[in-house]
Design an enzyme around this catalytic site. Structure first.
Site, PDB file in Angstrom:
ATOM      1  N   TYR A 147       0.789  -1.241  -0.062  1.00 51.03           N
ATOM      2  CA  TYR A 147       0.078   0.111  -0.047  1.00 51.03           C
ATOM      3  C   TYR A 147       0.854   1.227  -0.077  1.00 51.03           C
ATOM      4  O   TYR A 147       1.894   1.277   0.120  1.00 51.03           O
ATOM      5  CB  TYR A 147      -0.910  -0.150   1.020  1.00 51.03           C
ATOM      6  CG  TYR A 147      -0.891  -0.109   2.478  1.00 51.03           C
ATOM      7  CD1 TYR A 147       0.492   0.140   3.091  1.00 51.03           C
ATOM      8  CD2 TYR A 147      -1.735  -0.305   3.357  1.00 51.03           C
ATOM      9  CE1 TYR A 147       0.655   0.051   4.554  1.00 51.03           C
ATOM     10  CE2 TYR A 147      -1.599  -0.588   4.714  1.00 51.03           C
ATOM     11  CZ  TYR A 147      -0.474  -0.319   5.141  1.00 51.03           C
ATOM     12  OH  TYR A 147      -0.163  -0.126   6.614  1.00 51.03           O
ATOM     13  N   GLU A 148       0.037   2.451  -0.152  1.00 54.41           N
ATOM     14  CA  GLU A 148       0.813   3.769  -0.422  1.00 54.41           C
ATOM     15  C   GLU A 148       1.767   3.509  -1.522  1.00 54.41           C
ATOM     16  O   GLU A 148       2.917   4.294  -1.617  1.00 54.41           O
ATOM     17  CB  GLU A 148       1.431   4.202   0.729  1.00 54.41           C
ATOM     18  CG  GLU A 148       0.676   4.371   2.066  1.00 54.41           C
ATOM     19  CD  GLU A 148      -0.755   4.760   2.050  1.00 54.41           C
ATOM     20  OE1 GLU A 148      -0.702   5.678   1.058  1.00 54.41           O
ATOM     21  OE2 GLU A 148      -1.456   4.667   2.723  1.00 54.41           O
ATOM     22  N   GLY A 149       1.392   2.857  -2.665  1.00 54.91           N
ATOM     23  CA  GLY A 149       2.477   2.789  -3.893  1.00 54.91           C
ATOM     24  C   GLY A 149       3.020   1.519  -3.601  1.00 54.91           C
ATOM     25  O   GLY A 149       4.183   1.485  -2.840  1.00 54.91           O
TER      26      GLY A 149
END
Lengths: 591, 591
Positions: free
Chosen positions: B434-436
């Site tokens: 997550y978050e890229g």
């Protein structure tokens, strides 16, 4: 929902073109002609694709349940198990005297991969039966064999291995389960065993437990251990089932994965058992099971990775996200498929080049086993002994990494259970642990196998590598293979030399590098396999054989492995040569 | 059942001796004297140890439930959340104008690590609120700030980030959620968002969603995106809660881990929203959240690994299995503890040296953020921009590996959910995604950050490393640190040079090596951190400072990292220099 297609063509390439099975001098290999192996793989593939794979996710989400002392497997497992039995898939390489088909272990491995990829947890029920079958076949009396093996070959009865107790796993010398000799020559077994895969379930009429226990007079430690055959239900002289044998399930463990397989706490309360092999020499008999099991677990490592990889490829082709940096590739769509992105390619190539290399190593290992069993070849025995911890440890470490990478390609969707990628990672995780945690494999490799018989087997391995490289001298096309293989082999030799020079005065100097040595060996093995595969692929291309793209893909995949994975060898060597000091510097309290 | 103790002393070492916070020129750092930071860490430690950690396993096994449209968090989460609020832990570095305590981000990071280690899923409820707070604080109008921030600082209201939609995650240009402008200046938001962490729950009176959507006139792709503040319940002018805002939960996702946090499908059906920042420039506003969130995720990487490591140490000391190869160490017991075995040591040292290095990097990164926010330092801004993808990507890849290693030390017991080690591995897994996803971090590093401002920031980083090495010229004790650091830095420069020379004519030549470059940078960063830590430890020893064993342990742990982890740099460079060809050789159909 994941899917799976058996990699028939890749397997055929190995059997027919790399190993050239029909031309081998191993008895039975002459039958493995192209048509025959294709038919076997195709039929196994159909069962895996149509029956086993569709149950994989369901087995994970439903799991096994213990109700009123009885273990219930997930919905559909019983029908699938019947299909496996009816298809004769449980008897492939078993002794025809007991109802087996007598095929080489090589075919058992190929078919086994297909079943594990489709449904690892399910396949363990018959996998463990096979291990127990082998131990009984090797160490049992004729009477025990006649009584138990036919039903185990057909999987009407399944088998288990009972080693671990709550306070001991690796260190079996500590075990407490007791065996009291009876007048009739049998023993009464009492104790608790944990982590027993397929320990109880509703797929078979009876379960034949192989149990390690201590009988009186054996002394301390592993020397006092014997192996016993303990049926769940006693078997009458006429082969019919008799009374229950005081074997009960304490509980089913909640695990990270392989939920479809019942991992049980087993309680033996004066259960009747029969000695397998010699009294107080149970460790030896047990290793018959363990060595086979370790190769089987090494196979699980890449087989689960294969299933994960196939689904990652599908996703990478379908999912539209971002544009290729070198120019739009899907102008009619809102974005390009993931597969255009170099970092996605890197992950897919990592997986593909590992899996195909590991498959080749596993098949080659299986052919060595056949050589041992069918020709009594002592050199093959030494070599497969050396390679067993590598196949188990390296392939399961990398197999897990590979499954995690496949999951990564799905982004956030990979973390959601519904997509099925989490299951592959969770299932693959166990293979690094059971049948001897991978650290124990590394210890076995460096502490025992490396120096066994005066280091003869590792020397033989180096000779093999050298001969393979030499065979391609002057072939420019093979240079990317032979040069990386030579470099890796040289680094492996330097590591072995470091152990020889330092390990005698300080064993920790060798053991601190044991896992790195195992991985270094693994890479050299896969480098060797890719060299062999490249050779076969070039030969096919030179001969103008059918599918040019297939052979070119093989070569490109191998070149990836040599260019991008073999550089790990130097890292492992550097770590090994840093010695014991960095590893052992701290006092236990300092952590 | 796992346990956790906050690493107060290690943190104090960083704050006081390595970063020497009180002597920094950053406004507010003067207050961070030894007594103050010790008190903060100790109080945070108590909350983490006594309130949060005991709920960690329960949060995992119970998970979140959606009932009649309402999400219920696991038992005990509400009381724990009240304790966090009452202790002021949600407001640590927030603006005093809105009720915050105004402490540096450095302290927020230290305390954040403690809470994440104790209970990652729980801490996300306030962690996401903090991200939303930052975005509103930076981009909101005074009216919006006055209306929402005080309640968010206290966590009476929590916050979320709504980016992902079913068909797009990384590629936000594809998003479909719409914003229709209204006469009163607000917008009506309609669309579906998925994977929304803390999307709904019963811990707060209201939830303030920050939602990316497309308003008319913005054009195609990411350029047309704006960021909106969309409360779950509308807030009246007097600050009281009004009517529901047509925000509903579609479902809660079943995930591999972080079960204690509700990951929701969120439906917006004409929900009222207010623009944050400029119209059609939502990506910029969103990145305020994202950059902070990425550092926070990098922190999660090693924080979960720390908790897993602590439990692995306890197990390795307690579990008796086998004997030390160099002679019995526990003669009164049936076996020696696991910790005597070199391969167990290797695994513990891998974890310890990574975690302490990552903590140093994270704290240093936090101090750079403070330098940017409190001094407007542009160089610091460039440097932390460069390091953010490294902290996120490297630390979460390694943090997961580390948690898996901790699990491995437990053998079979590590695979059983009851022991809690599986949860650490499963929880740590999400941080890579997550978050890229980490591949996107590598792309950000190589594709954007490396060449940003003419490559100025990476050059500044190399200068920093050079200066650090130079400062120890002639100090024999520092040689194992500076030599490995110099070698790593040289390899990193060679990699950057390779990208410069080849990336222009073929961008794939750079992108094929992006993940290797990210890891290579990560190792050099940790090498730099260990050099700084060793320097501080030697200084303390030279000064005859209190706990000699503590400083000697630091040095030995650092030496391990330099000897056993830095050799990975050469491998990454070799892979990078193999270029794009091996990675891109196959046609998409050939996989």
């Amino acid at each position: 929902m994941t899917s799976y297609i058996a990699p028939r063509k890749d397997m055929q390439f190995l059997l027919q073109e790399v190993l050239q099975a029909p031309r081998s001098d191993i008895p039975g290999y002459g039958d493995l002609d192209e048509g025959f192996t294709a038919a076997v793989l195709d039929e196994a593939g159909k069962v895996a694709e149509e029956v086993l794979a569709p149950l994989n996710a369901l087995g994970d989400s439903e799991g096994c349940v213990l109700e009123n002392g009885v273990v219930r497997t997930p919905k559909g497992f019983d029908a699938a198990f019947r299909a496996m039995k009816e298809g004769g898939w449980t008897a492939l390489d078993c002794d025809p005297e007991y109802g087996g088909q007598g095929l080489p272990y090589l075919m058992q491995s190929a078919v086994g991969e297909i079943f594990v990829s489709a449904n690892m947890a399910f396949n363990m029920y018959q996998g463990l039966t096979h291990g127990a079958y082998s131990a009984i076949h090797t160490h049992g009396t004729d009477a025990l064999k006649a009584k138990y093996l036919p039903k185990m070959v057909s999987c009407d009865w399944t088998g288990t291995m009972n080693l671990t107790e709550p306070h001991c796993g690796t260190d079996l010398g500590l075990l407490r389960t007791k065996a009291e000799p009876q007048e009739d020559g049998s023993y009464l077994i009492t104790g608790q065993k944990i982590f027993i895969s397929a320990g109880d379930h509703d797929l078979a009429e009876n379960i034949i437990h192989l149990v390690l226990a201590k009988a009186p007079g054996g002394g301390e430690g592993t020397k006092g251990i014997s192996l016993f055959l303990v049926p769940k239900i006693l078997v009458n002289e006429d082969g019919t089932l008799g009374a229950p044998n005081n074997v009960s399930v304490g509980k089913i463990e909640e695990k990270m994965g392989i939920h479809g397989n019942a991992t049980c706490v087993m309680n033996y309360d004066g259960s009747k058992g029969w000695l397998l092999g010699e009294l107080h020499k149970g460790m030896r008999a047990m290793f018959t099971m363990m060595n086979e099991a370790r190769l089987g677990v090494g196979l699980q490592g890449y087989a689960v990775a294969e299933a994960a990889y196939q689904n990652a490829v599908i996703y990478a082709r379908d999912r539209l996200q971002g544009r290729a940096v070198t120019g739009v590739e899907n102008p009619s769509g809102p974005a390009d498929p993931l597969i255009v992105h170099p970092d996605i390619r890197r992950m897919l190539m990592d997986q593909k080049s590992f899996i195909e290399g590991a498959r080749a190593l596993t098949f080659w290992g299986a052919s060595l086993i056949d050589r041992v069993h069918r020709l009594g070849d002592q050199e093959a025995d030494g070599l497969i002994g050396l390679l067993t911890p590598v196949i188990k440890g390296f392939q399961t470490d990398k197999g897990f990494e590979s499954a995690v990478q496949a999951q990564q390609i799905f982004g956030g969707h990979g973390y959601i259970e519904e997509q099925g990628m989490s299951q592959f990672a969770r299932d693959a995780r166990i293979a690094m642990i059971y049948e001897g945690a991978n650290g124990v494999q590394a210890l076995d490799l460096v502490g025992r196998k490396l120096a066994a018989d005066g280091g003869k087997h590792v020397m033989a391995f180096f000779e093999l590598v050298k001969a393979e490289c030499k065979a391609h001298d002057g072939d420019e096309r093979m240079k990317p293979f032979t040069e990386a293989l030579k470099a890796g082999s040289k680094q492996l030799q330097a590591a072995a030399m470091y152990f020889m020079q330092n390990g005698m005065k300080n064993p920790n100097a060798a053991l601190a590098g044991s896992t790195d040595f195992l991985h270094l060996t693994g890479h050299v093995c896969l480098g060797l396999m890719w060299t062999k595969m490249a050779k076969a692929a070039y030969a096919a291309l030179d001969a103008g054989a059918g599918d040019q793209a297939f052979y070119e893909t093989k070569i490109a995949t191998g070149r990836y492995y040599m260019a991008r994975q073999m550089p790990a060898c130097a890292m492992h060597l550097a770590r090994i040569e840093s010695g014991a000091d960095p590893v052992m510097a701290l006092a236990a309290e300092a952590f």
